[in-house]
Every structure is written in structure tokens, then in C-alpha cells.
Design a protein around this motif. Sequence first.
Motif, PDB file in Angstrom:
ATOM      1  N   ILE A  39       0.864  -1.179   0.000  1.00  0.00           N
ATOM      2  CA  ILE A  39       0.000   0.000   0.000  1.00  0.00           C
ATOM      3  C   ILE A  39       0.906   1.236   0.000  1.00  0.00           C
ATOM      4  CG2 ILE A  39      -1.850   1.263   1.160  1.00  0.00           C
ATOM      5  CD1 ILE A  39      -2.561  -1.328   2.630  1.00  0.00           C
ATOM      6  N   VAL A  40       0.748   2.084  -1.013  1.00  0.00           N
ATOM      7  CA  VAL A  40       1.525   3.312  -1.136  1.00  0.00           C
ATOM      8  C   VAL A  40       0.633   4.487  -0.757  1.00  0.00           C
ATOM      9  CG1 VAL A  40       2.757   4.841  -2.714  1.00  0.00           C
ATOM     10  CG2 VAL A  40       2.994   2.351  -2.943  1.00  0.00           C
ATOM     11  N   GLY A  41       1.051   5.234   0.235  1.00  0.00           N
ATOM     12  CA  GLY A  41       0.324   6.448   0.602  1.00  0.00           C
ATOM     13  C   GLY A  41       0.947   7.660  -0.052  1.00  0.00           C
ATOM     14  N   THR A  42       0.149   8.674  -0.336  1.00  0.00           N
ATOM     15  CA  THR A  42       0.708   9.927  -0.828  1.00  0.00           C
ATOM     16  C   THR A  42       0.323  11.054   0.112  1.00  0.00           C
ATOM     17  OG1 THR A  42      -1.159  10.593  -2.252  1.00  0.00           O
ATOM     18  CG2 THR A  42       0.511   9.133  -3.212  1.00  0.00           C
ATOM     19  N   LEU A  43       1.244  11.958   0.312  1.00  0.00           N
ATOM     20  CA  LEU A  43       1.059  13.160   1.117  1.00  0.00           C
ATOM     21  C   LEU A  43       1.492  14.322   0.238  1.00  0.00           C
ATOM     22  CD1 LEU A  43       0.374  14.184   4.034  1.00  0.00           C
ATOM     23  CD2 LEU A  43       2.820  14.023   4.519  1.00  0.00           C
ATOM     24  N   LEU A  44       0.606  14.699  -0.682  1.00  0.00           N
ATOM     25  CA  LEU A  44       0.930  15.656  -1.728  1.00  0.00           C
ATOM     26  C   LEU A  44      -0.098  16.785  -1.755  1.00  0.00           C
ATOM     27  CD1 LEU A  44       1.940  13.026  -4.411  1.00  0.00           C
ATOM     28  CD2 LEU A  44       3.491  14.567  -3.187  1.00  0.00           C
ATOM     29  N   PRO A  45       0.293  17.977  -2.257  1.00  0.00           N
ATOM     30  CA  PRO A  45      -0.579  19.153  -2.131  1.00  0.00           C
ATOM     31  C   PRO A  45      -1.796  19.130  -3.064  1.00  0.00           C
ATOM     32  CG  PRO A  45       1.410  19.716  -3.337  1.00  0.00           C
ATOM     33  CD  PRO A  45       1.604  18.319  -2.839  1.00  0.00           C
ATOM     34  N   GLN A  46      -2.944  18.998  -2.465  1.00  0.00           N
ATOM     35  CA  GLN A  46      -4.202  19.117  -3.191  1.00  0.00           C
ATOM     36  C   GLN A  46      -4.819  20.490  -2.960  1.00  0.00           C
ATOM     37  OE1 GLN A  46      -6.698  15.736  -2.167  1.00  0.00           O
ATOM     38  NE2 GLN A  46      -4.962  14.351  -2.177  1.00  0.00           N
ATOM     39  N   THR A  47      -4.406  21.160  -1.874  1.00  0.00           N
ATOM     40  CA  THR A  47      -4.856  22.508  -1.550  1.00  0.00           C
ATOM     41  C   THR A  47      -3.646  23.325  -1.118  1.00  0.00           C
ATOM     42  OG1 THR A  47      -5.262  21.928   0.776  1.00  0.00           O
ATOM     43  CG2 THR A  47      -7.102  21.644  -0.754  1.00  0.00           C
ATOM     44  N   GLY A  48      -3.843  24.623  -0.927  1.00  0.00           N
ATOM     45  CA  GLY A  48      -2.775  25.476  -0.433  1.00  0.00           C
ATOM     46  C   GLY A  48      -1.910  26.062  -1.535  1.00  0.00           C
ATOM     47  N   SER A  49      -0.832  26.722  -1.134  1.00  0.00           N
ATOM     48  CA  SER A  49      -0.010  27.488  -2.066  1.00  0.00           C
ATOM     49  C   SER A  49       0.784  26.633  -3.041  1.00  0.00           C
ATOM     50  CB  SER A  49       0.956  28.384  -1.280  1.00  0.00           C
ATOM     51  OG  SER A  49       1.803  27.611  -0.452  1.00  0.00           O
ATOM     52  N   LEU A  50       0.924  25.338  -2.768  1.00  0.00           N
ATOM     53  CA  LEU A  50       1.648  24.449  -3.679  1.00  0.00           C
ATOM     54  C   LEU A  50       0.724  23.493  -4.421  1.00  0.00           C
ATOM     55  CD1 LEU A  50       4.865  23.484  -1.674  1.00  0.00           C
ATOM     56  CD2 LEU A  50       4.641  25.088  -3.559  1.00  0.00           C
ATOM     57  N   ALA A  51      -0.549  23.812  -4.449  1.00  0.00           N
ATOM     58  CA  ALA A  51      -1.519  22.909  -5.081  1.00  0.00           C
ATOM     59  C   ALA A  51      -1.224  22.688  -6.562  1.00  0.00           C
ATOM     60  CB  ALA A  51      -2.936  23.452  -4.907  1.00  0.00           C
ATOM     61  N   PHE A  52      -0.530  23.638  -7.202  1.00  0.00           N
ATOM     62  CA  PHE A  52      -0.207  23.469  -8.624  1.00  0.00           C
ATOM     63  C   PHE A  52       0.775  22.320  -8.846  1.00  0.00           C
ATOM     64  CE2 PHE A  52       3.252  26.158  -7.191  1.00  0.00           C
ATOM     65  CZ  PHE A  52       4.329  25.811  -7.986  1.00  0.00           C
ATOM     66  N   LEU A  53       1.521  21.932  -7.791  1.00  0.00           N
ATOM     67  CA  LEU A  53       2.460  20.815  -7.921  1.00  0.00           C
ATOM     68  C   LEU A  53       1.784  19.463  -7.732  1.00  0.00           C
ATOM     69  CD1 LEU A  53       5.587  22.085  -5.914  1.00  0.00           C
ATOM     70  CD2 LEU A  53       5.322  21.936  -8.398  1.00  0.00           C
ATOM     71  N   GLY A  54       0.600  19.456  -7.131  1.00  0.00           N
ATOM     72  CA  GLY A  54      -0.056  18.196  -6.815  1.00  0.00           C
ATOM     73  C   GLY A  54      -0.403  17.327  -8.012  1.00  0.00           C
ATOM     74  N   PRO A  55      -1.067  17.868  -9.049  1.00  0.00           N
ATOM     75  CA  PRO A  55      -1.508  17.017 -10.157  1.00  0.00           C
ATOM     76  C   PRO A  55      -0.400  16.208 -10.834  1.00  0.00           C
ATOM     77  CG  PRO A  55      -2.704  19.075 -10.204  1.00  0.00           C
ATOM     78  CD  PRO A  55      -1.650  19.219  -9.134  1.00  0.00           C
TER      79      PRO A  55
END
Length: 422
Positions: A46-62
Motif C-alpha cells: 500500500i503506497v500512501g501519498t502526502l501531496l498538495p491538493q490545496t494550499g499554495s503548492l496545489a499546482f504541484l499536486g496534479p
Amino acid sequence: MMRSTHALRAAALAGAAALALAACASSSGTADDETTDSAAESSPLIVGTLLPQTGSLAFLGPPEIAGVDLAIEEINAAGGVLGADVTAEHTDSSDADHAEVATQSATELISKDVSVVIGAASSSVTLNVIDDITGANIVQISPANTATKLSGYSPFYFRTAPPDTVQGAALGNLITGDGHANVGFLVFNDDYGTSLRDVAQGTIEEAGATVTYGAKGAGQEFDPAASSFSTDITALVATKPDAVAVIAFEQTKQIIPELVAAGIPSSAIYLVDGNTADYSADFEAGTLEGAQGTIPGAFPSDEFQERLKGVDPSLTDFAYGPESYDATILAALAAVKGGATDGTTIQANMAAVSGADGGEECSTFADCVALLEDGSDITYKGQAGIGPFNADNDPSSAFIGVYKFGADNKNVWVKAVEGSVG
């Protein structure tokens, strides 16, 4: 388009081989028997992700999330890890100004028995949760952290982006190479910002240039939560810099127009990975024309971009997509090599599958697994173009992309420089 090239090898993590053997130990038989027994007892990865979906770095999330999902899709198409499909648990990291989001997400991932966490994007966010994640013997792999204080932080922490010792040097050399002798920094008071500034400043001063504003120790960093930057910009302009490096996140949208209005030419503005982005919808045409920025990582090939868009057709920015993809593949290969999917086994084999022990090169999960099953050592050559992990679990070498903005305020890849991690 630049494609991955050979990178330098580094020494393996101390004790990795011994840990790998311990993780694979069983009560009987040969190494092959041990691997078979461990595989039979392993739970699905199981791989978890902790990546920006909101906030000032949300553009890096997708692009980061797409990189993880693409890797899992290809791993499962090749038979999964130890005979079982890999699954993902996606959570939001937000940013350092919303620390409670990452804290809650980390707790959720730990409760779901993930063996690996991909993230966070922000070094400050990682520093807020790393003790909880790695303390639970979960491997944490960031595709984007660059703060130097994270080097060697924990045996369970790795990153597929280089520390600021590489990007900072590239930024400083870019600025002085363009002929600038008096450089001002607008940098926020954040671990990421000050770490990158410190390295860039050292490179600039070694080249004989001067930092006129925002230097280390001057106390001129701005508050990341600030809503106005006019006082900072007025003070910077008064020092008469011929180039300005802006090290910030979302604040950049407010800073740039004010800098230009204050008389700083756009061609004298330099950005970094936290703010080198598409501003075509934010600024008047020509606002950033000629400005340059740096982003760690090899520029993704057209072919890899299309694979990422197969997962997320809306992608227009691909920053850290390759690093997220490689982080996921490396974790899966470490599980295969160790014969189990727990975090301790994955940790013990991460350096080895990255090529720290040498071994035959392979570039896909399927090809690498075939070599491992034949008993071969491997060097995974991924999409990000990084070298094997060194003793601090940093890439031993990496590329830094240089981007230039056109009249449409969009950044276009120009070239890449390769640097070694000291």
C-alpha cells in the motif's frame, strides 16, 4: 527534449546489505527459499501519498499524483509486487501555513498500514510530519523536498529530488553567468527558502558578486503569511540590485507586478522551483518576459508526458512528475528485492535497487524485476535522471532544469545542468 543520462554512483547506505538479509530471513533453506517464503507471507503493498491538493503548492499536486498513479498502473500491469496488486491511499499535504492538514493526513496514512509515503512536496511540511511517519518504520520518499537539513535526517527518509546544494549552486551560477554583480533576494522565512538562499548566496559570492539585500543573517526575510510586500520591495530596490531572485510560493503572484512597477526589469528576475509556473492567467502580457527559473529534475520527454496525461488528461505542468514516478517504482523494486512489503524491508533495499551497489541497468519495473528474479543486482535508471542514493539517502547526482518566460508569461524549458550532491 532532454532524456535521462548516466549519473554518478555513490557508496551504499552503511549496513544496507545486512538489513536486507535480516528482512528476508526465514527458518530454512536457500536465499531463493527465503524470498519465496517472505513473498507468501507479505501483504499487498500500500503506497500512501502526502501531496498538495490545496494550499499554495496545489499546482504541484496534479503531476506528482499522476506520477504515482502511472507507476502503480504500470507495476500492476507487470504483475504487481510479489504477486499482488499495489494500491494507493491519496491524502492532502496542503502547505506549511495549514500544518494541521498534513498532520491529520499522516495520522490517516499510518492507520491504514501504508509501507511507503510519497511526499511531502514542501520541506517545511515534511519536517512537521517526518518523525511520525519514519518513527512508525514507514519509508517516506519526497519527490520535491530540497532543504539541506533533511539530508540524512532518518534512515527511513529518502528523496528523488536533489537538496539545495545542487539547485542553489545552479541558480547562483545562472545569475552570475548572465553577468549580474549585485543581487537582491526576496525570500520568505521558511526552511525551504532560507536553505536555498544560503547556497545560492555562497555561489554568487564565490563568483565575486555581492548580495545587496536579503542576505543570510541580515534579517530581511519576509513572513510567509504576509499580505503586503511593498515595504520589502522598496527596501530591496534602494540597494540598487541588477538582478533579483524571488524565493517564494503563492506570494510570487503579488510580488512580481510590484517588482516590475518598481523598475526591476523582468529579464533580471530569477525564480525557483516553488514559483516557476504558468502565470499566463495571472499577469498582463509581457510581465515576466525574459525572466528565468530553475526546477530540479530532468525535463520529462514527450513520451513520458503523454503517459502522464493518460492518467490525468488535464495536465499542463509536469514538475516533479518524474520524481514521483521514480519514487514509487524504487519502493516497489525494494520490496521485490527484499521479498516483503513492510517498511523495514523496503528501507533496507532502497539504496541497492537505485544502483548504490552497482548492477545491471534497467529502466522499467518489469525489466528490473526480471533481473532481480535472476539474482542480479540492478541500477534503476528512471525518468528523473538521478544517481544512486548516497549515504544521506539523497540522489548522488541530479539535473536542474533552466526555464525562461515568454511574453505570454509561460515558462519554457531551455536547458539542464547536472550537478553532484556533496
